[in-house]
Scaffold this motif. Structure first.
Motif, short mmCIF file in Angstrom:
data_model
loop_
_atom_site.label_atom_id
_atom_site.label_comp_id
_atom_site.label_asym_id
_atom_site.label_seq_id
_atom_site.Cartn_x
_atom_site.Cartn_y
_atom_site.Cartn_z
N PRO A 217 0.83 -1.21 0.00
CA PRO A 217 0.00 0.00 0.00
C PRO A 217 0.86 1.26 0.00
O PRO A 217 1.83 1.37 0.75
CB PRO A 217 -0.79 -0.12 1.31
N HIS A 218 0.52 2.20 -0.88
CA HIS A 218 1.19 3.50 -0.93
C HIS A 218 2.71 3.35 -1.00
O HIS A 218 3.45 4.07 -0.32
CB HIS A 218 0.80 4.34 0.31
N LYS A 219 3.18 2.44 -1.83
CA LYS A 219 4.62 2.14 -1.84
C LYS A 219 5.44 3.22 -2.52
O LYS A 219 6.65 3.28 -2.31
CB LYS A 219 4.86 0.80 -2.52
N GLY A 220 4.84 4.05 -3.33
CA GLY A 220 5.59 5.08 -4.02
C GLY A 220 6.26 4.55 -5.29
O GLY A 220 6.10 3.38 -5.67
N SER A 221 7.03 5.41 -5.93
CA SER A 221 7.67 5.09 -7.21
C SER A 221 8.82 4.11 -7.04
O SER A 221 9.50 4.09 -6.01
CB SER A 221 8.19 6.37 -7.86
N SER A 222 9.06 3.31 -8.10
CA SER A 222 10.25 2.45 -8.14
C SER A 222 11.44 3.17 -8.79
O SER A 222 12.52 2.60 -8.90
CB SER A 222 9.95 1.16 -8.90
N ASP A 223 11.24 4.40 -9.24
CA ASP A 223 12.31 5.30 -9.69
C ASP A 223 13.20 4.67 -10.75
O ASP A 223 14.44 4.63 -10.62
CB ASP A 223 13.16 5.74 -8.49
N TRP A 224 12.59 4.23 -11.84
CA TRP A 224 13.36 3.58 -12.89
C TRP A 224 14.25 4.56 -13.65
O TRP A 224 15.21 4.16 -14.31
CB TRP A 224 12.42 2.85 -13.85
N GLY A 225 13.98 5.86 -13.53
CA GLY A 225 14.86 6.84 -14.16
C GLY A 225 16.25 6.87 -13.57
O GLY A 225 17.22 7.23 -14.25
N TYR A 226 16.38 6.48 -12.31
CA TYR A 226 17.69 6.43 -11.65
C TYR A 226 18.33 5.06 -11.74
O TYR A 226 19.55 4.93 -11.53
CB TYR A 226 17.52 6.81 -10.16
N ALA A 227 17.57 4.04 -12.09
CA ALA A 227 18.00 2.64 -11.92
C ALA A 227 19.26 2.29 -12.71
O ALA A 227 19.97 1.34 -12.33
CB ALA A 227 16.87 1.70 -12.33
N TRP A 228 19.58 3.02 -13.77
CA TRP A 228 20.76 2.67 -14.56
C TRP A 228 22.06 2.97 -13.82
O TRP A 228 23.08 2.29 -14.03
CB TRP A 228 20.74 3.41 -15.90
N ILE A 229 22.05 3.94 -12.91
CA ILE A 229 23.28 4.35 -12.23
C ILE A 229 23.82 3.25 -11.32
O ILE A 229 25.01 2.91 -11.39
CB ILE A 229 23.07 5.67 -11.47
N PRO A 230 22.99 2.63 -10.44
CA PRO A 230 23.52 1.55 -9.60
C PRO A 230 23.77 0.25 -10.35
O PRO A 230 24.20 -0.73 -9.74
CB PRO A 230 22.44 1.37 -8.53
N VAL A 231 23.51 0.22 -11.65
CA VAL A 231 23.89 -0.92 -12.48
C VAL A 231 25.18 -0.61 -13.23
O VAL A 231 26.17 -1.34 -13.14
CB VAL A 231 22.77 -1.30 -13.46
N ILE A 232 25.18 0.48 -13.97
CA ILE A 232 26.33 0.83 -14.80
C ILE A 232 27.53 1.24 -13.96
O ILE A 232 28.68 0.84 -14.24
CB ILE A 232 25.96 1.96 -15.79
#
Length: 249
Positions: A217-232
């Motif tokens: 409930p009300h978990k908020g965004s998963s912020d996929w716009g930032y997700a490349w940084i902790p991968v790359i």
């Protein structure tokens, strides 16, 4: 080691890592947790113990790498890339499984993450953002600075890991994993402030995928716009560590 052993070992070990890591983040973050607001030191040690438990468990099957950045760093250092894909698949699968297990442990607390008029513990009743339990979020959103932080922090992990392999007696004594676990604690305490120290693409990506689909409930965004940084960032850091190791040792 067979492909099957590598996949199973990395999946089990990474699942344990994320169970401990996401678990301690949930413990510190969620309302109605006995460890709520325990602080950053608790989180750093929780992740360190996750590395300890996961790597020792996986070691007999796969060597217990548990981190694509470590796997890539070793491949750059040794020139052996044939089984890298097996390690990465096991690590991603394990990270997703560990995130689900951490969610189940704190299921009642996640279900209580609802908007209310007020709560008995004196809080406002506002829902708690949950992405930080599963994946990293920068304190200041600056892609260049965030990427640099992850690269440097990952070099600080992978280069010592490679050097530990040349340290006489560590392998025979069985203390290499313990030393790496303390290294992860140190990185969290010293370098984790800006971005939350992903330093592990599987650790960030797998739980972020799970967060996207979990019915919180009300978990908020998963912020996929930032997700490349902790991968790359960690992949670059792991590669640089391998290159530096070959040049210096």
């Amino acid at each position: 080691m067979s492909n099957g052993d590598i996949f199973v070992g990395e999946a089990i070990g990474t699942a344990i890592l994320i169970l401990f890591g996401a678990g301690v983040c949930a413990a510190v973050t969620l309302r109605y947790s006995k460890a709520r607001a325990s602080g950053w030191i608790v989180i750093a040690f929780g992740w360190g113990f996750g590395v300890l438990a996961g790597a020792y468990t996986a070691a007999p099957l796969s060597g217990g790498q548990l981190n694509p950045a470590v796997t890539v760093g070793i491949a750059v250092e040794t020139g052996k890339w044939g089984k890298v894909w097996v390690y990465l698949l096991g690590q991603i699968a394990g990270a997703m499984l560990g995130a689900v297990l951490a969610y189940l442990v704190y299921l009642a607390q996640f279900q209580a993450n609802v908007r209310t008029e007020g709560t008995t513990d004196g809080t406002t009743g506002e829902p708690v953002p949950t992405l930080g339990i599963f994946s990293t979020i920068p304190e200041i959103r600056n892609p260049v600075a965030n990427l640099v932080t992850e690269i440097i922090a990952t070099v600080a992990l992978v280069l010592p890991v490679l050097a530990f392999g040349r340290t006489e007696g560590l392998g025979e004594s069985g203390t290499t994993v313990l030393i790496v676990s303390l290294l992860v604690v140190g990185i969290g305490l010293s370098l984790g402030g800006p971005t939350g120290y992903a330093i592990n693409p599987a650790r960030d990506l797998g739980p972020r995928i799970v967060h996207t689909f979990l019915p919180i409930p009300h978990k908020g965004s998963s912020d996929w716009g930032y997700a490349w940084i902790p991968v790359i960032g960690p992949l670059i850091g792991g590669s640089l560590a391998g290159l530096v190791y070959n040049a210096a040792f």
